[in-house]
Write a protein that holds these residues in place. Structure first.
Motif, PDB file in Angstrom:
ATOM      1  N   CYS A  64      54.955 -40.898 109.037  1.00 55.88           N
ATOM      2  CA  CYS A  64      55.610 -41.606 107.939  1.00 55.88           C
ATOM      3  C   CYS A  64      54.658 -41.683 106.745  1.00 55.88           C
ATOM      4  O   CYS A  64      53.482 -41.973 106.896  1.00 55.88           O
ATOM      5  N   THR A  65      55.208 -41.431 105.575  1.00 55.96           N
ATOM      6  CA  THR A  65      54.454 -41.573 104.336  1.00 55.96           C
ATOM      7  C   THR A  65      54.948 -42.814 103.635  1.00 55.96           C
ATOM      8  O   THR A  65      56.147 -43.076 103.585  1.00 55.96           O
ATOM      9  N   VAL A  66      54.016 -43.585 103.111  1.00 58.78           N
ATOM     10  CA  VAL A  66      54.374 -44.822 102.419  1.00 58.78           C
ATOM     11  C   VAL A  66      53.904 -44.725 100.973  1.00 58.78           C
ATOM     12  O   VAL A  66      52.751 -44.379 100.715  1.00 58.78           O
ATOM     13  N   LEU A  67      54.810 -45.005 100.053  1.00 58.06           N
ATOM     14  CA  LEU A  67      54.497 -45.064  98.631  1.00 58.06           C
ATOM     15  C   LEU A  67      54.636 -46.511  98.203  1.00 58.06           C
ATOM     16  O   LEU A  67      55.710 -47.106  98.335  1.00 58.06           O
ATOM     17  N   VAL A  68      53.527 -47.087  97.731  1.00 60.07           N
ATOM     18  CA  VAL A  68      53.513 -48.476  97.292  1.00 60.07           C
ATOM     19  C   VAL A  68      53.279 -48.494  95.790  1.00 60.07           C
ATOM     20  O   VAL A  68      52.340 -47.870  95.305  1.00 60.07           O
ATOM     21  N   THR A  69      54.136 -49.195  95.063  1.00 52.65           N
ATOM     22  CA  THR A  69      53.892 -49.410  93.649  1.00 52.65           C
ATOM     23  C   THR A  69      53.556 -50.878  93.448  1.00 52.65           C
ATOM     24  O   THR A  69      54.066 -51.750  94.158  1.00 52.65           O
ATOM     25  N   SER A  70      52.660 -51.118  92.505  1.00 48.79           N
ATOM     26  CA  SER A  70      52.259 -52.490  92.218  1.00 48.79           C
ATOM     27  C   SER A  70      51.654 -52.553  90.831  1.00 48.79           C
ATOM     28  O   SER A  70      51.094 -51.570  90.347  1.00 48.79           O
ATOM     29  N   ARG A  71      51.743 -53.696  90.233  1.00 49.72           N
ATOM     30  CA  ARG A  71      51.075 -53.921  88.956  1.00 49.72           C
ATOM     31  C   ARG A  71      49.660 -54.413  89.180  1.00 49.72           C
ATOM     32  O   ARG A  71      48.920 -54.613  88.245  1.00 49.72           O
ATOM     33  N   ARG A  72      49.301 -54.627  90.423  1.00 51.87           N
ATOM     34  CA  ARG A  72      47.971 -55.135  90.787  1.00 51.87           C
ATOM     35  C   ARG A  72      47.239 -54.115  91.649  1.00 51.87           C
ATOM     36  O   ARG A  72      47.859 -53.295  92.318  1.00 51.87           O
ATOM     37  N   ARG A  73      45.923 -54.235  91.662  1.00 45.91           N
ATOM     38  CA  ARG A  73      45.118 -53.436  92.590  1.00 45.91           C
ATOM     39  C   ARG A  73      45.244 -54.075  93.969  1.00 45.91           C
ATOM     40  O   ARG A  73      45.073 -55.278  94.122  1.00 45.91           O
ATOM     41  N   LEU A  74      45.544 -53.279  94.952  1.00 45.36           N
ATOM     42  CA  LEU A  74      45.690 -53.776  96.321  1.00 45.36           C
ATOM     43  C   LEU A  74      44.542 -53.191  97.151  1.00 45.36           C
ATOM     44  O   LEU A  74      44.738 -52.345  98.019  1.00 45.36           O
ATOM     45  N   ASP A  75      43.336 -53.678  96.863  1.00 43.37           N
ATOM     46  CA  ASP A  75      42.134 -53.112  97.473  1.00 43.37           C
ATOM     47  C   ASP A  75      42.149 -53.156  98.993  1.00 43.37           C
ATOM     48  O   ASP A  75      41.602 -52.281  99.652  1.00 43.37           O
ATOM     49  N   ARG A  76      42.763 -54.164  99.571  1.00 45.40           N
ATOM     50  CA  ARG A  76      42.802 -54.265 101.034  1.00 45.40           C
ATOM     51  C   ARG A  76      43.528 -53.073 101.674  1.00 45.40           C
ATOM     52  O   ARG A  76      43.193 -52.633 102.768  1.00 45.40           O
ATOM     53  N   LEU A  77      44.520 -52.527 100.982  1.00 43.05           N
ATOM     54  CA  LEU A  77      45.207 -51.341 101.496  1.00 43.05           C
ATOM     55  C   LEU A  77      44.257 -50.145 101.508  1.00 43.05           C
ATOM     56  O   LEU A  77      44.338 -49.290 102.389  1.00 43.05           O
ATOM     57  N   LEU A  78      43.342 -50.097 100.540  1.00 39.21           N
ATOM     58  CA  LEU A  78      42.380 -49.002 100.477  1.00 39.21           C
ATOM     59  C   LEU A  78      41.387 -49.092 101.626  1.00 39.21           C
ATOM     60  O   LEU A  78      41.104 -48.094 102.293  1.00 39.21           O
ATOM     61  N   THR A  79      40.859 -50.276 101.862  1.00 35.33           N
ATOM     62  CA  THR A  79      39.815 -50.434 102.870  1.00 35.33           C
ATOM     63  C   THR A  79      40.362 -50.491 104.295  1.00 35.33           C
ATOM     64  O   THR A  79      39.785 -49.912 105.200  1.00 35.33           O
ATOM     65  N   ALA A  80      41.470 -51.170 104.489  1.00 38.25           N
ATOM     66  CA  ALA A  80      41.993 -51.353 105.849  1.00 38.25           C
ATOM     67  C   ALA A  80      42.883 -50.207 106.317  1.00 38.25           C
ATOM     68  O   ALA A  80      42.979 -49.954 107.521  1.00 38.25           O
ATOM     69  N   TYR A  81      43.546 -49.520 105.373  1.00 36.97           N
ATOM     70  CA  TYR A  81      44.537 -48.532 105.781  1.00 36.97           C
ATOM     71  C   TYR A  81      44.287 -47.140 105.206  1.00 36.97           C
ATOM     72  O   TYR A  81      45.091 -46.232 105.413  1.00 36.97           O
ATOM     73  N   GLY A  82      43.203 -46.987 104.459  1.00 30.06           N
ATOM     74  CA  GLY A  82      42.881 -45.673 103.919  1.00 30.06           C
ATOM     75  C   GLY A  82      43.859 -45.188 102.862  1.00 30.06           C
ATOM     76  O   GLY A  82      44.076 -43.984 102.719  1.00 30.06           O
ATOM     77  N   ALA A  83      44.441 -46.108 102.124  1.00 20.32           N
ATOM     78  CA  ALA A  83      45.375 -45.722 101.065  1.00 20.32           C
ATOM     79  C   ALA A  83      44.644 -44.941  99.981  1.00 20.32           C
ATOM     80  O   ALA A  83      43.431 -45.076  99.803  1.00 20.32           O
ATOM     81  N   HIS A  84      45.391 -44.139  99.264  1.00 22.57           N
ATOM     82  CA  HIS A  84      44.843 -43.340  98.176  1.00 22.57           C
ATOM     83  C   HIS A  84      45.481 -43.810  96.873  1.00 22.57           C
ATOM     84  O   HIS A  84      46.661 -43.549  96.635  1.00 22.57           O
ATOM     85  N   PRO A  85      44.703 -44.497  96.021  1.00 20.14           N
ATOM     86  CA  PRO A  85      45.296 -45.022  94.787  1.00 20.14           C
ATOM     87  C   PRO A  85      45.519 -43.933  93.743  1.00 20.14           C
ATOM     88  O   PRO A  85      44.732 -42.993  93.630  1.00 20.14           O
ATOM     89  N   VAL A  86      46.587 -44.079  93.013  1.00 17.44           N
ATOM     90  CA  VAL A  86      46.876 -43.235  91.858  1.00 17.44           C
ATOM     91  C   VAL A  86      47.172 -44.197  90.719  1.00 17.44           C
ATOM     92  O   VAL A  86      48.185 -44.898  90.745  1.00 17.44           O
ATOM     93  N   ARG A  87      46.259 -44.254  89.766  1.00 14.99           N
ATOM     94  CA  ARG A  87      46.436 -45.181  88.647  1.00 14.99           C
ATOM     95  C   ARG A  87      47.260 -44.498  87.562  1.00 14.99           C
ATOM     96  O   ARG A  87      46.968 -43.384  87.153  1.00 14.99           O
ATOM     97  N   LEU A  88      48.274 -45.185  87.123  1.00 13.45           N
ATOM     98  CA  LEU A  88      49.128 -44.682  86.048  1.00 13.45           C
ATOM     99  C   LEU A  88      49.022 -45.606  84.856  1.00 13.45           C
ATOM    100  O   LEU A  88      49.015 -46.830  85.006  1.00 13.45           O
ATOM    101  N   ASP A  89      48.932 -45.029  83.689  1.00 12.04           N
ATOM    102  CA  ASP A  89      48.925 -45.827  82.475  1.00 12.04           C
ATOM    103  C   ASP A  89      50.338 -46.261  82.133  1.00 12.04           C
ATOM    104  O   ASP A  89      51.318 -45.696  82.628  1.00 12.04           O
ATOM    105  N   THR A  90      50.431 -47.244  81.267  1.00 13.01           N
ATOM    106  CA  THR A  90      51.743 -47.644  80.769  1.00 13.01           C
ATOM    107  C   THR A  90      52.239 -46.567  79.801  1.00 13.01           C
ATOM    108  O   THR A  90      51.468 -45.729  79.330  1.00 13.01           O
ATOM    109  N   LEU A  91      53.518 -46.589  79.546  1.00  8.00           N
ATOM    110  CA  LEU A  91      54.123 -45.608  78.650  1.00  8.00           C
ATOM    111  C   LEU A  91      53.814 -45.942  77.192  1.00  8.00           C
ATOM    112  O   LEU A  91      53.771 -47.113  76.811  1.00  8.00           O
ATOM    113  N   THR A  92      53.623 -44.897  76.401  1.00 10.61           N
ATOM    114  CA  THR A  92      53.548 -45.108  74.956  1.00 10.61           C
ATOM    115  C   THR A  92      54.957 -45.426  74.465  1.00 10.61           C
ATOM    116  O   THR A  92      55.942 -45.214  75.187  1.00 10.61           O
TER     117      THR A  92
END
Length: 130
Positions: A64-92
């Motif tokens: 299973c692949t999980v895609l999580v969107t958030s307006r916040r950094r969810l660092d615990r997902l990175l450390t505990a679950y090996g998530a791979h963050p993709v930072r997106l800027d806001t739209l012009t």
């Protein structure tokens, strides 16, 4: 949305008999994980507030692949679950207007420029209304 409601929604979508759905969150999560075990799925968890709200909704299967969107950094997902963050800027403003035009049509955008301007300001560059 509370994790219990989200888990319940997943179980409903998986056609689980309502009488079989436990009330406790940990039991709902366990049932959900057992039902998706070995299945190839994409789970989208949109606009997550905290990692604690996400954890009960994680399938726990590499299939299973999980895609999580958030307006916040969810660092615990990175450390505990090996998530791979993709930072997106806001739209012009130009990008936001193009997205809105695609969704609503050029004629409507051109006939209501003041409303479009208000909407762009209200959304703050996010591709969703607040």
């Amino acid at each position: 949305m509370e994790p219990t409601l989200a888990d319940r929604g997943f179980l409903d979508a998986l056609d689980v008999d309502p009488a079989r759905i436990p009330t406790a969150l940990h039991a709902q999560s366990a049932l959900y994980r057992s039902l998706v075990a070995g299945k190839r799925m994409l789970v989208v968890l949109d606009n997550a507030a905290t990692a604690d709200r996400i954890t009960p909704l994680l399938p726990g299967e590499p299939s299973c692949t999980v895609l999580v969107t958030s307006r916040r950094r969810l660092d615990r997902l990175l450390t505990a679950y090996g998530a791979h963050p993709v930072r997106l800027d806001t739209l012009t403003d130009t990008e936001a207007c193009q997205l809105l035009t695609t969704r609503l049509g050029r004629r409507r955008i051109e006939t209501e420029p003041a409303a479009v301007a208000d909407l762009l300001v209200s959304c703050g560059g996010f591709p969703l209304a607040r």
